[in-house]
Design an enzyme around this catalytic site. Structure first.
Site, mmCIF file in Angstrom:
data_model
loop_
_atom_site.group_PDB
_atom_site.id
_atom_site.type_symbol
_atom_site.label_atom_id
_atom_site.label_comp_id
_atom_site.label_asym_id
_atom_site.label_seq_id
_atom_site.Cartn_x
_atom_site.Cartn_y
_atom_site.Cartn_z
ATOM 1 N N VAL A 33 15.142 -5.629 10.563
ATOM 2 C CA VAL A 33 15.377 -4.218 10.858
ATOM 3 C C VAL A 33 15.299 -3.355 9.604
ATOM 4 O O VAL A 33 15.254 -3.847 8.486
ATOM 5 C CB VAL A 33 16.750 -4.030 11.548
ATOM 6 C CG1 VAL A 33 16.804 -4.828 12.837
ATOM 7 C CG2 VAL A 33 17.895 -4.464 10.630
ATOM 8 N N GLU A 34 15.273 -2.031 9.815
ATOM 9 C CA GLU A 34 15.155 -1.027 8.743
ATOM 10 C C GLU A 34 13.961 -1.312 7.837
ATOM 11 O O GLU A 34 14.035 -1.180 6.609
ATOM 12 C CB GLU A 34 16.454 -0.927 7.930
ATOM 13 C CG GLU A 34 17.580 -0.248 8.696
ATOM 14 C CD GLU A 34 18.706 0.217 7.794
ATOM 15 O OE1 GLU A 34 18.520 0.277 6.563
ATOM 16 O OE2 GLU A 34 19.780 0.511 8.327
ATOM 17 N N GLY A 35 12.853 -1.674 8.436
ATOM 18 C CA GLY A 35 11.648 -2.015 7.692
ATOM 19 C C GLY A 35 11.574 -3.500 7.477
ATOM 20 O O GLY A 35 12.241 -4.039 6.585
#
Length: 816
Positions: free
Chosen positions: A497-499
């Protein structure tokens, strides 16, 4: 012979000029003066060559001359080959700020620029919150109950984190929030990392979400309404960005909002008709207000002439007609609230846009600016906190677990992973703290955020794998007693997640940094876009001077010549000096890769990733060195500094080797290798002696262990049991226990105790009967062995405990 000496002298002098990037005039003077000396002394070959060199330097290096013939040609060529930067890429590049990452990209890092970020520590209020509220929250977590039995935090914990305003750490006090510093936010999340679900639940609203977007871009009316309600938990936020077809490529959002008019209660309202399909949205199942990113269109020109307004962010109440919300995904290993959000033809007024209608189309800028801070804190802090607990658990277990009559902590096969996980956790502590400190002083570090997110979550994966190996069967048997297995299985969430780390490492660290952090590339591109030949001339030849300077610095430093000064003590200074050497080589290689591959470097993701790895390791080591410089040292910590520095520098050199092995232009690759690594690799893996020392310290009640575990939940006076506190208590009496173990085992081996006394409990009773130990020792060992056995014990269940559909149970041993 004289000609050779003069040429060598000239090369040395030119290298000194280049190292200082002194410009064309000093280089011209060197060639002219030594060339004239050559002619006067009869060294004609050297004299002529050097005077020709002086002419070339004058023609190319003096602005008044080069701008008349060379610069126009270079400018024309540059406009043809320079990569195009899209609007979305430009927005990402302009987001955030450049600080120490820019120094590393320059090839000449000025350590004083890092030292200027002074650390004031945490406030008394922040420390008190970490000591009390975070301790209470951590003590309310039962990992098995949360993950397996209720798939949620218990209601009393939800009530507590709302009441104590955990969701309002980033919200200023005037809106009812805690107004914490970035360092305090990080410390809170590290302590709460004892439970993945709790950490994520608290972390996400304080990271990328409506709170931060409202603070930076919201209207005053939006702030006044929502921020107090978010701070005290009356509103639970989520943010819908990703979907089935828009993950790492968030700019490809297919969700749309069309400007339209609708009659509501007899009044015509200008608003948006939204159609969206979002997935993987943390807190969505329980959220009361939804931040939504979508592509905004105005086909009927109700707002102006432009039809495609771009990505926009709005804030929508949960009960808005047509929004489907409440279903859950099942994140691997951790039941934190996560789910889809859908809507078709959902109408909302224009004033739901965060910041109001004037912020229509500004969503992408808003998101990347917020991500640069949030990505620095939430997941890196969670990874750091996990590493801290892993040290405590693995070190404690390795000391109490005995095999072959010795603690497994004394076995080198266990010492190696124990030291490795400790070093990575220690690096993470320094990197997160020091980067948060730069945020507290006004920086918005975009490239460091990508470094921390990708590198520290990968460290978390490695740390947990090593901790699992050390625990063996204790860790692979799930149940209430297993404090590490659930977190281990949840680790892919942080990786993704988050990139996603693949994308972040391959595209963002170097891909963004090569333009954003480079001293001249952004200026060159700006000059191209503005068609400003004078600005291009200044930037391009400054860039050329940087290349020659870095080549000279990398080569001479690689030979051990001219080591730079640093502000560090004798223990840390050699590592800082090699950061400077590798930084010069990195900057040179970055320019060489960009020049030789041009716009195709974007597609050469493996090369980009390796160059990013060099930068990442330099950044992490810089944070370690600053932390070392500013903190109080304890016994054994120097070994940790040596281990971590060797580890990071060896990784940086390995990345260089892989760049040289894979650069398409083989002649260029060989030349770069000769310049950057003239003496070959200088750093090997950390020595075994360091591993033995570190493992011994973290598996005993040492000052180093206490320092590494500071900030973790270490008390055992809360609702739930705390394995870390129990290990710490056992280690406090380990020295006495070891002496008794030796005495009893020696007696057994000499035949002084019955051969059938195979269990520790049987041996200690036999030793008491034989007066080998006294009553006090026996009482001590009885209590200790009971505690040790309880810590080593794993859970077992009824045969059909894991079967959801009991009708499918197979009775293998059923009687007829």
């Amino acid at each position: 012979m004289l000609s050779l000496l003069l040429i060598v002298l000239a090369i040395a002098a030119l290298a000194a000029v280049a190292r200082r990037e002194a410009g064309a005039l000093p280089a011209l003077a060197v060639c002219a003066v030594i060339g004239l000396i050559g002619l006067v002394t009869g060294a004609l070959v050297a004299g002529v060559l050097l005077l020709v060199g002086a002419v070339v330097i004058a023609a190319c290096g003096l602005p008044a001359l080069r701008r008349s013939w060379l610069t126009p040609r270079l400018f024309s060529m540059f406009k043809k080959v320079a990569p195009k930067v899209s609007d979305t890429e430009r927005t990402a590049l302009e987001a955030g700020s450049v600080a120490w990452d820019g120094e590393l990209f320059s090839g000449r890092p000025d350590w004083q620029q890092l030292m200027k970020f002074k650390d004031d520590g945490l406030s008394d209020e922040e420390q008190a919150f970490i000591d009390h509220q975070c301790t209470v929250a951590a003590g309310m977590c039962n990992a098995w109950d949360i993950a397996q039995e209720r798939a949620d935090l218990p209601p009393e914990l939800w009530d507590y984190i709302k009441k104590e305003r955990f969701f309002g750490m980033i919200i200023p006090k005037e809106y009812g929030g805690l107004g914490f510093s970035a360092k305090a936010q990080s410390a809170v999340l590290q302590k709460l990392a004892v439970n993945e679900t709790l950490m994520v639940t608290v972390g996400v609203p304080n990271s990328l979400g409506p709170g931060e977007l409202l603070l930076k871009y919201g209207t005053q009316e939006q702030k006044d309404h929502y921020l107090p309600r978010l701070a005290d938990g009356r509103e639970i936020p989520c943010f819908g960005l990703t979907g089935p077809r828009a993950g790492s490529d968030a700019t490809s959002i297919p969700d749309v909002g069309v400007v339209c008019r609708k009659v509501i209660d007899g009044e015509e309202v200008l608003g948006l008709n939204l159609t969206f399909n979002k997935r993987w949205i943390t807190l969505a199942p329980v959220a009361t207000v939804v931040g939504l990113a979508f592509r905004m269109f105005d086909p009927d020109h109700l707002l102006g002439e432009e039809e495609d307004l771009g990505i926009t962010c709005a804030l929508i109440p949960r009960d808005t007609d047509g929004m489907e919300i409440g279903r859950r995904h099942h994140p691997i290993g951790s039941p934190f609230m996560n789910g889809p959000i859908r809507g078709e033809n959902v109408f909302v007024p224009l004033d739901t846009i965060i910041g109001g209608p004037k912020m229509a189309g500004e969503g992408w800028r808003m998101l990347v600016e917020c991500l640069s801070v949030g990505r620095c804190i939430t997941l890196p802090s969670g990874a750091t906190g996990t590493g801290r607990y892993a040290i405590g658990w693995a070190g404690g277990f390795a000391r109490i677990r005995r095999q072959f009559n010795v603690p497994v902590a004394e076995m080198e096969g266990v010492q190696e992973p124990l030291a490795r996980l400790t070093a990575k956790a220690w690096i993470a502590q320094a990197a997160v703290y020091q980067t948060a400190n730069t945020i507290d002083q006004g920086e918005s570090p975009s490239v460091p955020s990508a470094i921390l997110k990708s590198q520290l979550t990968e460290f978390q994966r490695d740390v947990l794998a090593d901790a699992m190996d050390i625990h063996g069967g204790k860790a692979v048997t799930l149940g209430p007693r297993n404090y590490i297995g659930i977190g281990y299985s949840a680790n892919p969430v942080a990786i993704t997640v988050e990139g996603a780390n693949i994308m972040t490492r391959n595209l963002m660290v170097f891909g963004q940094g090569a333009i954003r952090c480079h001293p001249f590339v952004l200026e060159e591109l700006a000059a191209r876009d503005a068609d400003d030949i004078n600005a291009f001339d200044k930037a391009f030849f400054g860039h050329a001077g940087l290349i020659f300077g870095n080549a000279a610095r990398a080569f001479t430093l690689g030979l051990g010549i001219g080591k730079p000064t640093t502000p560090f003590d004798a223990t840390a200074a050699p590592y800082a000096q090699d950061v400077a050497r590798i930084s010069a080589g990195f900057s040179l290689c970055a320019d060489a890769a960009m020049a030789s591959l041009g716009s195709t470097l974007k597609q050469r993701e493996m090369l980009s990733a390796r160059l990013g790895d060099v930068l990442s390791n330099l950044y992490l080591l810089s944070m370690v060195l600053k932390q070392w410089h500013e903190s109080d040292k304890v016994e054994g910590e120097a070994d940790l500094l040596h281990y971590a520095s060797h580890f990071l520098l060896a990784r940086a050199e390995q990345a260089f080797v892989e760049v040289f092995d894979n650069l398409p232009n083989r002649a260029l690759a060989r030349t770069l290798k000769l310049i950057v690594m003239p003496r070959g690799r200088r750093w090997a893996r950390p020595h075994d002696d360091l591993a033995r020392s570190i493992a011994g310290n973290v598996s005993s009640a040492s000052a180093l262990r206490r320092k590494l575990l500071a900030g973790a939940w270490g008390s055992n006076d809360q609702v739930q049991d705390n394995p870390l506190a129990r290990y710490n208590a056992l280690l406090e009496t380990q020295e006495r226990a070891e002496e008794l173990y030796r005495r009893i085992n020696k007696a057994y081996n000499k035949g002084e105790l019955p051969a059938e006394a195979l269990h520790p409990e049987e041996r200690l009773e036999a030793a008491l009967a034989a007066s080998i130990i006294d009553t006090d020792d026996a009482d001590f060992m009885r209590k200790r062995e009971a505690e040790v056995l309880d810590m080593l014990t794993v859970d077992d269940f009824e045969f059909d405990a894991f079967v959801i559909d009991k009708t499918k149970v197979v009775e293998h041993n059923a009687t007829a």
